[in-house]
Design a protein around this motif. Structure first.
Motif, PDB file in Angstrom:
ATOM      1  N   VAL A   1       0.835  -1.205   0.000  1.00  0.00           N
ATOM      2  CA  VAL A   1       0.000   0.000   0.000  1.00  0.00           C
ATOM      3  C   VAL A   1       0.870   1.256   0.000  1.00  0.00           C
ATOM      4  CG1 VAL A   1      -1.821   1.283   1.178  1.00  0.00           C
ATOM      5  CG2 VAL A   1      -1.801  -1.218   1.268  1.00  0.00           C
ATOM      6  N   ARG A   2       1.638   1.461   1.067  1.00  0.00           N
ATOM      7  CA  ARG A   2       2.477   2.654   1.225  1.00  0.00           C
ATOM      8  C   ARG A   2       3.400   2.453   2.407  1.00  0.00           C
ATOM      9  NH1 ARG A   2      -2.624   4.300   2.866  1.00  0.00           N
ATOM     10  NH2 ARG A   2      -2.931   5.347   0.866  1.00  0.00           N
ATOM     11  N   TRP A   3       4.322   3.403   2.581  1.00  0.00           N
ATOM     12  CA  TRP A   3       5.172   3.457   3.764  1.00  0.00           C
ATOM     13  C   TRP A   3       4.621   4.473   4.760  1.00  0.00           C
ATOM     14  CZ3 TRP A   3       7.543   3.918  -1.165  1.00  0.00           C
ATOM     15  CH2 TRP A   3       8.386   2.854  -1.529  1.00  0.00           C
ATOM     16  N   TYR A   4       5.068   4.317   5.987  1.00  0.00           N
ATOM     17  CA  TYR A   4       4.638   5.225   7.056  1.00  0.00           C
ATOM     18  C   TYR A   4       5.833   5.462   7.966  1.00  0.00           C
ATOM     19  CZ  TYR A   4       1.303   7.080  10.546  1.00  0.00           C
ATOM     20  OH  TYR A   4       0.592   7.872  11.422  1.00  0.00           O
ATOM     21  N   GLY A   5       6.312   6.701   8.006  1.00  0.00           N
ATOM     22  CA  GLY A   5       7.404   7.048   8.907  1.00  0.00           C
ATOM     23  C   GLY A   5       6.841   7.438  10.259  1.00  0.00           C
ATOM     24  N   ASN A   6       7.000   6.565  11.245  1.00  0.00           N
ATOM     25  CA  ASN A   6       6.459   6.799  12.579  1.00  0.00           C
ATOM     26  C   ASN A   6       7.538   7.482  13.426  1.00  0.00           C
ATOM     27  OD1 ASN A   6       3.858   6.001  14.002  1.00  0.00           O
ATOM     28  ND2 ASN A   6       5.384   5.488  15.556  1.00  0.00           N
ATOM     29  N   LEU A   7       7.300   8.735  13.807  1.00  0.00           N
ATOM     30  CA  LEU A   7       8.277   9.482  14.590  1.00  0.00           C
ATOM     31  C   LEU A   7       8.083   9.127  16.061  1.00  0.00           C
ATOM     32  CD1 LEU A   7       7.941  12.906  12.723  1.00  0.00           C
ATOM     33  CD2 LEU A   7       9.228  10.839  12.090  1.00  0.00           C
ATOM     34  N   GLU A   8       9.177   8.717  16.717  1.00  0.00           N
ATOM     35  CA  GLU A   8       9.065   8.113  18.044  1.00  0.00           C
ATOM     36  C   GLU A   8      10.422   8.111  18.735  1.00  0.00           C
ATOM     37  OE1 GLU A   8       9.713   3.505  16.614  1.00  0.00           O
ATOM     38  OE2 GLU A   8       7.701   4.345  16.481  1.00  0.00           O
ATOM     39  N   ALA A   9      10.404   7.901  20.043  1.00  0.00           N
ATOM     40  CA  ALA A   9      11.648   7.763  20.798  1.00  0.00           C
ATOM     41  C   ALA A   9      12.377   6.501  20.368  1.00  0.00           C
ATOM     42  CB  ALA A   9      11.345   7.705  22.297  1.00  0.00           C
ATOM     43  N   PRO A  10      13.713   6.493  20.410  1.00  0.00           N
ATOM     44  CA  PRO A  10      14.445   5.276  20.056  1.00  0.00           C
ATOM     45  C   PRO A  10      13.948   4.073  20.856  1.00  0.00           C
ATOM     46  CG  PRO A  10      15.961   7.112  20.269  1.00  0.00           C
ATOM     47  CD  PRO A  10      14.624   7.611  20.750  1.00  0.00           C
ATOM     48  N   SER A  11      13.703   2.973  20.168  1.00  0.00           N
ATOM     49  CA  SER A  11      13.140   1.788  20.823  1.00  0.00           C
ATOM     50  C   SER A  11      14.159   1.119  21.736  1.00  0.00           C
ATOM     51  CB  SER A  11      12.663   0.784  19.766  1.00  0.00           C
ATOM     52  OG  SER A  11      11.502   1.241  19.124  1.00  0.00           O
ATOM     53  N   VAL A  12      13.674   0.648  22.870  1.00  0.00           N
ATOM     54  CA  VAL A  12      14.507  -0.045  23.856  1.00  0.00           C
ATOM     55  C   VAL A  12      14.052  -1.504  23.920  1.00  0.00           C
ATOM     56  CG1 VAL A  12      15.209  -0.174  26.268  1.00  0.00           C
ATOM     57  CG2 VAL A  12      14.815   2.059  25.199  1.00  0.00           C
TER      58      VAL A  12
END
Length: 215
Positions: free
Chosen positions: A106-117
Motif C-alpha cells: 500500500v504505502r510506507w509510514y514514517g512513525n516518529l518516536e523515541a528510540p526503541s529499547v
C-alpha cells in the motif's frame, strides 16, 4: 553487540508509552535482527491492545489533562492490514510498510518516536518506545506528506500533560525520513515491498503479555 538479541521467528511485543502509562501493545514476529535494527511482521487480522479510559473513551474523546492523569485499561484492537516494521536502534523513527490483506503493498509510514529499547522478561520479549504523534506518509511514487500536524501542535500547547517535550527533535526526525524518501534510499528503495510471510508460521499470540515496567 546490542544487550538484547532477538531471534528470527520469535514473537516480540511492541509497547508504546505516554510517559509512564501504556498506550498500545501489539505482537509481531521477528523477520530479521542484528545489532543495528530489527524488522518485524504482523499480518492483517492481528489482535493487540489499545489502552483507553475505563468508560471506553479514547484519546480523541478525552481532554488531554484528564487522559494523561488517568489509569487506563486495555481493549482489544484488530488491525485490518499487514504491517512490516523496520526499527533502527538509536533513531527517532521507525518505518512501516502497509500491505492489503491480499499481500499487495500500500504505502510506507514514517512513525516518529523515541528510540526503541529492547527487553526480555521471563518468556516475554519486546521493544518500548513513545509515539510522538507527528508522522510522515510516503506513497509508492515517493511523494510524501506530514500527518497529524494539527493534533501535534495542539498538544504541544499543553506541556504539563503531553509526553512530547522537544518539537524540534520530532521535526528533525521527520526531515530525516523525508530526505530518505526523496533520495529513494532504504527503506524507500523498493526493498521488502514484495514481502510474503512464511505460510507455516503459527498465529501470533492473543494474550496480553506480562512485560517489565517501562524500560
Amino acid at each position: 553487540m546490542h544487550p538484547v538479541e532477538f531471534l528470527p521467528g520469535e514473537t516480540v511485543h511492541l509497547r508504546h508509552f505516554q510517559r509512564d502509562r501504556l498506550a498500545l501493545v501489539f505482537p509481531y514476529r521477528v523477520i530479521e535482527a542484528n545489532d543495528d535494527a530489527v524488522i518485524l511482521w504482523a499480518p492483517a487480522g492481528t489482535q493487540g491492545w489499545l489502552f483507553t479510559m475505563p468508560d471506553g473513551r479514547g484519546i480523541a474523546q478525552t481532554p488531554l489533562p484528564e487522559w494523561s492523569a488517568a489509569a487506563r485499561v486495555p481493549v482489544r484492537h484488530t488491525v485490518g492490514h499487514g504491517m512490516l516494521i523496520w526499527i533502527p536502534y538509536g533513531r527517532d523513527y521507525s518505518v512501516r510498510w502497509f500491505f492489503h490483506p491480499d499481500g499487495s503493498f500500500v504505502r510506507w509510514y514514517g512513525n516518529l518516536e523515541a528510540p526503541s529499547v529492547p527487553w526480555r522478561s521471563g518468556d516475554a520479549a519486546g521493544l518500548d518506545t513513545s509515539d510522538w504523534d507527528l508522522d510522515v506518509v510516503v506513497e509508492p511514487d515517493l511523494s510524501w506528506r506530514w500527518k497529524d500536524e494539527e493534533q501535534f501542535t495542539a498538544r504541544l500547547a499543553m506541556p504539563e500533560s503531553y509526553w512530547v517535550d522537544d518539537a524540534d527533535r520530532v521535526r528533525r526526525a521527520g526531515a530525516e525520513v523525508i530526505a530518505l524518501a526523496e533520495a529513494g534510499a532504504f527503506p524507500f528503495d523498493g526493498s521488502w515491498c514484495d514481502f510474503s510471510p512464511d505460510p507455516s508460521w503459527p498465529p501470533l499470540p492473543r494474550d496480553l503479555p506480562e512485560g517489565p515496567p517501562r524500560m
